[in-house]
Structures are given as C-alpha cells and as structure tokens.
Motif scaffolding. Structure first.
Motif, PDB file in Angstrom:
ATOM      1  N   THR A  55     -24.823  -2.677  -2.889  1.00 38.62           N
ATOM      2  CA  THR A  55     -24.071  -1.527  -2.253  1.00 38.62           C
ATOM      3  C   THR A  55     -22.720  -1.303  -2.898  1.00 38.62           C
ATOM      4  O   THR A  55     -21.694  -0.906  -2.448  1.00 38.62           O
ATOM      5  CB  THR A  55     -23.884  -1.774  -0.980  1.00 38.62           C
ATOM      6  N   MET A  56     -22.564  -1.791  -4.158  1.00 46.10           N
ATOM      7  CA  MET A  56     -21.398  -1.247  -5.123  1.00 46.10           C
ATOM      8  C   MET A  56     -21.661   0.054  -5.507  1.00 46.10           C
ATOM      9  O   MET A  56     -22.872   0.543  -6.147  1.00 46.10           O
ATOM     10  CB  MET A  56     -21.121  -2.247  -6.316  1.00 46.10           C
ATOM     11  N   GLU A  57     -20.719   0.976  -5.592  1.00 52.86           N
ATOM     12  CA  GLU A  57     -20.801   2.353  -6.303  1.00 52.86           C
ATOM     13  C   GLU A  57     -19.793   2.452  -7.588  1.00 52.86           C
ATOM     14  O   GLU A  57     -18.759   1.821  -7.556  1.00 52.86           O
ATOM     15  CB  GLU A  57     -20.315   3.200  -5.355  1.00 52.86           C
ATOM     16  N   SER A  58     -20.270   2.831  -8.348  1.00 54.20           N
ATOM     17  CA  SER A  58     -19.299   3.134  -9.675  1.00 54.20           C
ATOM     18  C   SER A  58     -18.216   3.967  -9.428  1.00 54.20           C
ATOM     19  O   SER A  58     -18.251   4.888  -8.409  1.00 54.20           O
ATOM     20  CB  SER A  58     -20.022   3.825 -11.033  1.00 54.20           C
ATOM     21  N   GLY A  59     -17.010   3.582  -9.923  1.00 46.26           N
ATOM     22  CA  GLY A  59     -15.840   4.306  -9.428  1.00 46.26           C
ATOM     23  C   GLY A  59     -15.072   3.259  -8.303  1.00 46.26           C
ATOM     24  O   GLY A  59     -13.801   3.514  -8.057  1.00 46.26           O
ATOM     25  N   ASP A  60     -15.891   2.399  -8.001  1.00 42.32           N
ATOM     26  CA  ASP A  60     -15.157   1.315  -6.897  1.00 42.32           C
ATOM     27  C   ASP A  60     -13.962   0.617  -7.268  1.00 42.32           C
ATOM     28  O   ASP A  60     -13.942   0.014  -8.593  1.00 42.32           O
ATOM     29  CB  ASP A  60     -16.110   0.602  -6.273  1.00 42.32           C
ATOM     30  N   ILE A  61     -12.815   0.566  -6.593  1.00 41.64           N
ATOM     31  CA  ILE A  61     -11.719  -0.216  -7.243  1.00 41.64           C
ATOM     32  C   ILE A  61     -11.600  -1.552  -6.605  1.00 41.64           C
ATOM     33  O   ILE A  61     -11.898  -1.987  -5.300  1.00 41.64           O
ATOM     34  CB  ILE A  61     -10.307   0.248  -6.809  1.00 41.64           C
ATOM     35  N   LEU A  62     -11.706  -2.629  -7.471  1.00 42.01           N
ATOM     36  CA  LEU A  62     -11.879  -4.013  -7.200  1.00 42.01           C
ATOM     37  C   LEU A  62     -10.619  -4.570  -6.548  1.00 42.01           C
ATOM     38  O   LEU A  62      -9.482  -4.060  -6.745  1.00 42.01           O
ATOM     39  CB  LEU A  62     -12.384  -5.026  -8.058  1.00 42.01           C
ATOM     40  N   GLY A  63     -10.817  -5.797  -5.998  1.00 45.20           N
ATOM     41  CA  GLY A  63      -9.399  -6.593  -5.829  1.00 45.20           C
ATOM     42  C   GLY A  63      -9.168  -6.853  -4.433  1.00 45.20           C
ATOM     43  O   GLY A  63      -9.106  -5.779  -3.559  1.00 45.20           O
ATOM     44  N   HIS A  64      -9.285  -7.921  -3.929  1.00 39.15           N
ATOM     45  CA  HIS A  64      -8.981  -8.250  -2.441  1.00 39.15           C
ATOM     46  C   HIS A  64      -7.955  -9.207  -2.193  1.00 39.15           C
ATOM     47  O   HIS A  64      -7.552  -9.742  -1.115  1.00 39.15           O
ATOM     48  CB  HIS A  64     -10.300  -8.692  -1.533  1.00 39.15           C
ATOM     49  N   GLU A  65      -7.153  -9.604  -3.174  1.00 40.65           N
ATOM     50  CA  GLU A  65      -6.189 -10.503  -3.229  1.00 40.65           C
ATOM     51  C   GLU A  65      -4.890  -9.809  -3.627  1.00 40.65           C
ATOM     52  O   GLU A  65      -4.806  -9.669  -4.862  1.00 40.65           O
ATOM     53  CB  GLU A  65      -6.262 -12.054  -3.932  1.00 40.65           C
ATOM     54  N   PHE A  66      -3.846  -9.527  -2.842  1.00 41.35           N
ATOM     55  CA  PHE A  66      -2.884  -8.528  -3.285  1.00 41.35           C
ATOM     56  C   PHE A  66      -1.572  -8.775  -2.231  1.00 41.35           C
ATOM     57  O   PHE A  66      -1.919  -8.932  -1.132  1.00 41.35           O
ATOM     58  CB  PHE A  66      -3.244  -7.251  -3.543  1.00 41.35           C
ATOM     59  N   MET A  67      -0.521  -8.276  -2.757  1.00 39.69           N
ATOM     60  CA  MET A  67       0.697  -8.389  -1.901  1.00 39.69           C
ATOM     61  C   MET A  67       1.551  -7.193  -2.719  1.00 39.69           C
ATOM     62  O   MET A  67       1.349  -6.635  -3.695  1.00 39.69           O
ATOM     63  CB  MET A  67       1.363  -9.643  -1.863  1.00 39.69           C
ATOM     64  N   GLY A  68       2.615  -6.687  -1.806  1.00 37.99           N
ATOM     65  CA  GLY A  68       3.316  -5.685  -2.399  1.00 37.99           C
ATOM     66  C   GLY A  68       4.563  -5.196  -1.398  1.00 37.99           C
ATOM     67  O   GLY A  68       4.815  -5.819  -0.353  1.00 37.99           O
ATOM     68  N   ILE A  69       4.992  -4.187  -1.671  1.00 37.41           N
ATOM     69  CA  ILE A  69       5.921  -3.473  -1.003  1.00 37.41           C
ATOM     70  C   ILE A  69       5.666  -2.306  -0.172  1.00 37.41           C
ATOM     71  O   ILE A  69       5.013  -1.201  -0.816  1.00 37.41           O
ATOM     72  CB  ILE A  69       7.356  -3.149  -1.975  1.00 37.41           C
ATOM     73  N   VAL A  70       5.842  -2.160   1.094  1.00 35.19           N
ATOM     74  CA  VAL A  70       5.323  -1.078   1.961  1.00 35.19           C
ATOM     75  C   VAL A  70       6.087   0.213   1.454  1.00 35.19           C
ATOM     76  O   VAL A  70       7.211   0.434   1.082  1.00 35.19           O
ATOM     77  CB  VAL A  70       6.006  -1.197   3.359  1.00 35.19           C
ATOM     78  N   GLU A  71       5.130   1.570   0.889  1.00 36.81           N
ATOM     79  CA  GLU A  71       5.632   2.538   0.475  1.00 36.81           C
ATOM     80  C   GLU A  71       5.707   3.555   1.595  1.00 36.81           C
ATOM     81  O   GLU A  71       6.674   4.288   1.614  1.00 36.81           O
ATOM     82  CB  GLU A  71       4.687   2.780  -0.637  1.00 36.81           C
ATOM     83  N   GLU A  72       4.707   3.463   2.409  1.00 36.84           N
ATOM     84  CA  GLU A  72       4.705   4.738   3.507  1.00 36.84           C
ATOM     85  C   GLU A  72       3.860   3.871   4.616  1.00 36.84           C
ATOM     86  O   GLU A  72       2.972   3.163   4.295  1.00 36.84           O
ATOM     87  CB  GLU A  72       3.859   5.879   2.802  1.00 36.84           C
ATOM     88  N   THR A  73       3.959   4.616   5.877  1.00 40.48           N
ATOM     89  CA  THR A  73       3.388   3.914   6.824  1.00 40.48           C
ATOM     90  C   THR A  73       3.024   5.145   7.749  1.00 40.48           C
ATOM     91  O   THR A  73       3.629   6.436   7.655  1.00 40.48           O
ATOM     92  CB  THR A  73       4.419   3.260   7.935  1.00 40.48           C
ATOM     93  N   GLY A  74       1.607   5.161   8.397  1.00 43.24           N
ATOM     94  CA  GLY A  74       1.025   6.114   9.161  1.00 43.24           C
ATOM     95  C   GLY A  74       1.899   6.104  10.627  1.00 43.24           C
ATOM     96  O   GLY A  74       2.666   5.240  10.891  1.00 43.24           O
ATOM     97  N   PRO A  75       1.563   7.188  11.386  1.00 45.62           N
ATOM     98  CA  PRO A  75       2.694   7.126  12.622  1.00 45.62           C
ATOM     99  C   PRO A  75       2.383   6.142  13.557  1.00 45.62           C
ATOM    100  O   PRO A  75       3.166   6.149  14.346  1.00 45.62           O
ATOM    101  CB  PRO A  75       2.041   8.627  13.275  1.00 45.62           C
ATOM    102  N   GLU A  76       1.453   5.307  13.524  1.00 48.79           N
ATOM    103  CA  GLU A  76       1.078   4.369  14.690  1.00 48.79           C
ATOM    104  C   GLU A  76       1.629   2.822  14.171  1.00 48.79           C
ATOM    105  O   GLU A  76       1.151   2.100  14.910  1.00 48.79           O
ATOM    106  CB  GLU A  76      -0.204   4.269  15.086  1.00 48.79           C
TER     107      GLU A  76
END
Lengths: 216, 396
Positions: free
Chosen positions: B51-72
């Motif tokens: 069930t992989m589809e071509s175009g899928d972005i890989l990677g599940h180990e990551f960290m970063g800086i919050v750029e934007e948050t949803g209202p909740e």
C-alpha cells in the motif's frame, strides 16, 4: 452457571437484550440473516462519550454533512421528517426520510419515504459494560441489490463500506473534534499506479470536514 | 519544498513538492531541522510493505520548529522546538487512555485497509504506507503534524538536535523492546541485530539492570559498537559459530531470560531456511523472512520472554510455535507506544545517562538521501545511522 463458579455475585446484572438483540439470557445470537437480496449492513463502534451526547450529535440533522460522506445537505421538514441531498460524482441524489422511533439517548429508527436511494435503518446507543463509554450500533438496509451495490463501489464507495466509514467519522468527531484525513497533503507525482491505488483504497471519497465546517 | 519521495520499489527521488498546509484543527506545520533514515524505511525501499503509492514522502524520524498551528492546538506556538513521535495518537480514545498510544483508534484515515489485513487498525504513522494512514513523512523541509496537541515533545533545554532527534522513534523503540523483555536485576538478555534499535535495546537493557547482554550481528562496526556499550558479541558468519550453541555456552546451557528480535522481516540466513524463505517470498507464498524469530524462539530459556520490536508485515512460515508453547515463553511486540517514553527518556539524555548522537555515522543532504538508502541497504561505508539536514546544500 457463572454464579455457581463464584462466591461473589456478578457486579452487573446479566444483560437480557443488547444493541441488536445479540445477547439473550447470556447467549450471543446474531441478528436475523439478511435473506431478501437487499444490501444490508450491521456495524458497531465504541465511543468514549455518553449515550446522550452521541444521540445529541446524531439527531442534529442539519449538521450531518459534517460527518457523513458525500452528504451535501439535510433539511428538517417537520418534527419527524427531513430531506436529504447527496452528491456522488457530480450527480445529485435526494430522498425524504421519516423517523419512526426516537428515544433520546437510546435509539433512532428511520425509513425513506420517497426518492433514491431507498433506505431504512436504526442506530442504537448503549452504555458499554465496565464504564467503557458507549457502544453505537447501526443496522441499515438499502433498497437495491448486488448490481447497484457493485456499481456504486466502482463509481465512488461501496454502500456498506460507506455506513462503516460514516460511523468511524462519527466516532472520531465525538472523541477528538475532528475527522482524520490526508486529503490536501503534500506529495510527489502519483502517476497512473499511484492514482489507481488511491482510488482502490477509497482515498478519492472526500473526507467530511468535521468541525471545520463550523469554523469557516 | 524538497522531499524524499517513494517512486516505486528500489526507486527514490528527492523532488520539489508543494509545501504542507493545515488541514484539520489539531494540525501543526513544522519546519524540519533534522530528520533521519530508519532501518524500517529500508523495508519500504525494498518494497516489502504493501500500500505505498508513488509520490509518497518518506520519513518518520524528525524534529523541527513549529511554523504554524491549527486553531485547536493550544500547547504549542510558533517558534517552539519539538521532537515528533512517529506514531500519531488522538489522546482521547480508549486505547490512548490506556496509554496504548500506537493502538489509537482515531488517527488512521485508511483504517479499513488495516482492518482487512489485521482485524483492527492501529494508529496512523508518518511516511509508512497507506495502510498505516498514508501520512506524508518528514524526510522533507516541512511536514504537517496531525494531533499536534498530543504528540510533539517540546525541547526547552539547549541540547543540540542530534542528541534528542532519536526520541522520535529508535530510542523509545529500543527502550520499549528492553522493557518488553521483562528484565530483572542480573538477567541475561540476547539481542538479535545491532542496528540503531538493537544498540538502544542493549543500552536500555543495561539501564534496566541486565547483568549480561549478548549481541548478535555480522557487521564488524556494529559488533564493535555493541561491545563498546558492554555487550558480549557473536558474529554468526564466523566459521564454526552456531548462534544457539554460542548462547548456551554463554548462559550455562539455560538460554537467556530475555530475547529481543531487532531484525524483523528481512533477516538474512545463508543456510537452507534462508534459501527457503527467499524462494517463498519471491513467489509471494510468504511475505516475511522470519529467520531471527525462529532462532529467538529456540534460544530463549524456559519461561523466558521474547520481545519483538523488529517489524513483521504479513504471513510467516514454519514458526516453531510448539517450542514457544513447550517452553512456556512470553511474547511481547508491536509498534512503540511512543508517547509513554519520550519524556522520561529525554530526562535520561538531559542527565547525561545516554548520548544517542554517538550512533550517527553519516550526515547528509536531502539530495543525497536516495543514494544513501542504497548504501545503507547494501551495508556499505560502515553506516550505523544516517541523519539528514534538510536545509544543507552540501555535506557539513
């Protein structure tokens, strides 16, 4: 029998009847099999909320498009009647519906009274044993057989699966305030195989908007 | 933005794709500062996970800086530095309430696919097939994080990214593997596979009181690493080495109290069973190659515990279940309940009990990632762990 093995009596009385009459005197009995060739579905889910709260959201008909797939509008036309509008692949389907039984916090039963698809169903809200929230059970029948069901499966969504997915959306909305989706996320070129798979996995059916509808 | 895309089996490309957007009220968008390639990403690269589809972005180990948050999303604000767990959890369903975070009911938009295969669906995962949710992953410059009110761990100290990045998966996964082996003070634990999860499992086994850890692998650099953190190592490719005999030699013939399979579905054996599994998987008559699982069931002591953090996907052949029953062993397995471990393990890093960054052997750019998947898969260049700086244009 259970009591003969234990000194302490059961904490909860043995249920006599459960959602779709599936427990009787402690015996599991499946609901009557569907033998008339119509499309019939039974599904249930466990929701961390009260039966009253689940009933309240389900009974809030104008807000049904927030959690039911492809539903464009539900208009209340009387104390027990409503008009439903669905859009499938640009084609509009409309029907009138009548509530046959309305027991707040317990059960709603309905049937369509004209239009298409012809359908009838029941949703039951039961307190789950052991303080585990609410078991919501749906029994629904559509007035068409295997051929129409197969056609719908190819064109958009299998009707049985639609009922199952709608209950899943309902649960997510009650428990989290949103319906999970990956529609609109970033991706690279899908190509022919990617698009075909997405369609096979049902990802082409728009996810209902959940609470965002209210926000916008 | 740039992202590593899966374009088919053995085919990855770093491509320009649209930036992610907020899609739901509990979403956040992160600018990724560091991301890594996981050993389990190699299963996707090799085409073992359906069930992989071509175009899928890989990677599940990551960290970063919050750029934007949803209202909740009330717990995070723009500019916060966070590590994100690879399992996505809603925080409200029965399973989240029981702290079984990777069994969350509400985060897999494609739950029906997993229900069909497994009976019930687990939580959604980042960048790990559509059966597991189909969420875009983090080997990219930005990522959308659903249920950001529940998952991301804020890093408030000035610890460098590289020291905390592995809280996103492999450190908690190795730790839960050791915890699942039910280690008591003085126990002997055997660990199959000395990749990053195996090494974290070894280190965690010692943290939990193991008296002896036996580590099994075939790559000298990994075995050296394992010895460096205190394990006794077995190179199963050396002449005259039989893993089962070696383990008996090292345990006075009783076997280890705990056995940890950090290899999973692509184990390598050059004997008859290895050939058998290769043929059966090639003919689609078997989906996984469970050589290590078979050996670990055989090796673990009577009444011992088998812990399985290595990924299995489908149908396994010739698993000696009679041995498992006959010896009365316990088995514990599954995707890591990430949210349980991130904070306590961050504290261990802050106290200096462990420095996960010592595992890193390669630091690369996003453009180099497709090539490095191949290098790691083929076990070249003495890779132990590859970290990506998604904003770098050349190797630091």
């Amino acid at each position: 029998m259970a009591n003969t093995l234990k000194e302490a009596p059961r904490l909860e009385p043995l249920p006599r009847i459960a959602s779709a009459a599936i427990i009787e005197d402690g015996r599991y009995l499946p609901p009557p099999a569907d033998g008339d060739g119509q499309t019939w579905v039974r599904t249930s889910t466990l929701i961390q909320s009260t039966p009253e709260e689940c009933y309240r959201l389900w009974r809030d008909l104008p807000n049904v498009p927030r959690w039911q797939e492809l539903m464009k509008e539900v208009r209340v036309t009387g104390p027990n009647t409503s008009h439903w509008v669905m859009e499938v692949n640009g084609k509009t389907m409309e029907w009138d519906s009548e509530i046959l039984k309305d027991e707040p916090g317990k059960r709603i039963a309905w049937r369509s009274t004209g239009g298409s698809p012809q359908n009838a169903g029941e949703v039951i809200f039961d307190t789950a044993a052991g303080g585990r929230g609410t078991i919501v059970t749906i029994l629904q029948e559509f007035g068409f057989g295997r051929v129409s069901s197969a056609t719908a499966t190819v064109l958009s969504r299998n009707p049985k699966q639609a009922v199952i997915e709608n209950l899943r959306h309902f649960k997510a909305l009650v428990e989290t305030g949103e319906i999970p989706t990956i529609q609109g996320q970033s991706h690279g070129p899908r190509g022919v195989s990617g698009k075909l798979k997405a369609s096979l996995y049902g990802e082409h059916v728009p996810t209902p908007r959940g609470d965002l509808q209210r926000a916008s | 933005m740039k992202a590593v895309c899966w374009m088919g089996k053995n085919k990855l490309e770093t491509l320009q794709v649209p930036d992610p957007k907020i899609l739901n009220p509990h979403d956040a968008i992160l600018q990724i500062t560091r991301t890594a390639i996981c050993g389990s990403d190699l299963h996707l690269f090799d085409g073992f996970i359906p069930t992989m589809e071509s175009g899928d972005i890989l990677g599940h180990e990551f960290m970063g800086i919050v750029e934007e948050t949803g209202p909740e999303v009330k717990n995070l604000k723009r500019g916060d530095r966070v590590v994100v767990p690879f399992t996505i959890a809603c925080g409200n369903c029965l399973f989240c309430q029981k702290q079984l975070w990777s069994a969350c009911d509400n985060t897999n938009p494609n739950a029906h696919l997993m229900e069909t295969m497994y009976g019930y669906s687990g939580s959604g995962l980042f960048g790990y097939s559509h059966m597991m949710g189909g969420y875009a992953g983090g080997q990219a410059q930005y990522v959308r994080v659903p249920f950001a009110n529940v998952g991301p761990l804020k890093i408030e100290s000035d610890l460098p990214d590289e020291k905390v990045l592995f809280l996103s998966d492999i450190f908690p996964t190795g730790y839960m593997a050791a915890e699942n082996a039910d280690i008591k003070e003085g126990d002997t634990v055997a660990v199959w596979g000395c990749g990053p999860v195996g090494l974290f499992a070894i280190a965690s086994a010692f943290l939990l009181g193991a008296g002896r850890v036996i580590a099994i692998d075939r790559f000298p650099e990994r075995l050296a690493f394992a010895r460096g953190i205190g394990a006794v190592t077995i190179d199963y490719t050396q002449p005259d080495v039989s893993v089962l005999t070696a383990i008996k030699d090292l345990t006075g013939g009783i076997g280890p109290d705990g056995a940890i399979d950090c290899v999973g579905l692509e184990s390598h054996f050059n004997d008859l069973q290895g050939v058998y599994d290769k043929i059966k998987t090639a003919l689609f008559m078997e989906t996984d190659r469970p050589g290590v699982l078979r050996q670990a069931i055989q090796a673990v002591r009577k009444g011992g515990t088998l812990s399985i953090p290595g990924v299995y996907g489908g149908m396994l052949d010739k698993v000696p279940f009679g041995a498992a029953f006959g010896k009365g062993i316990n088995m514990k397995m599954g995707q890591t309940h990430m949210h349980r471990y991130m904070k306590p393990l961050l504290e261990r890093i802050e106290k200096g009990q462990i420095d996960p960054s010592t595992l890193i052997s390669h630091r690369i750019t996003l453009d180099q990632a497709p090539e490095m998947y191949k290098v790691w898969r083929d076990k070249k260049e003495r890779v132990t762990k590859i970290v990506i700086d998604p904003w770098a244009t050349k190797v630091a």
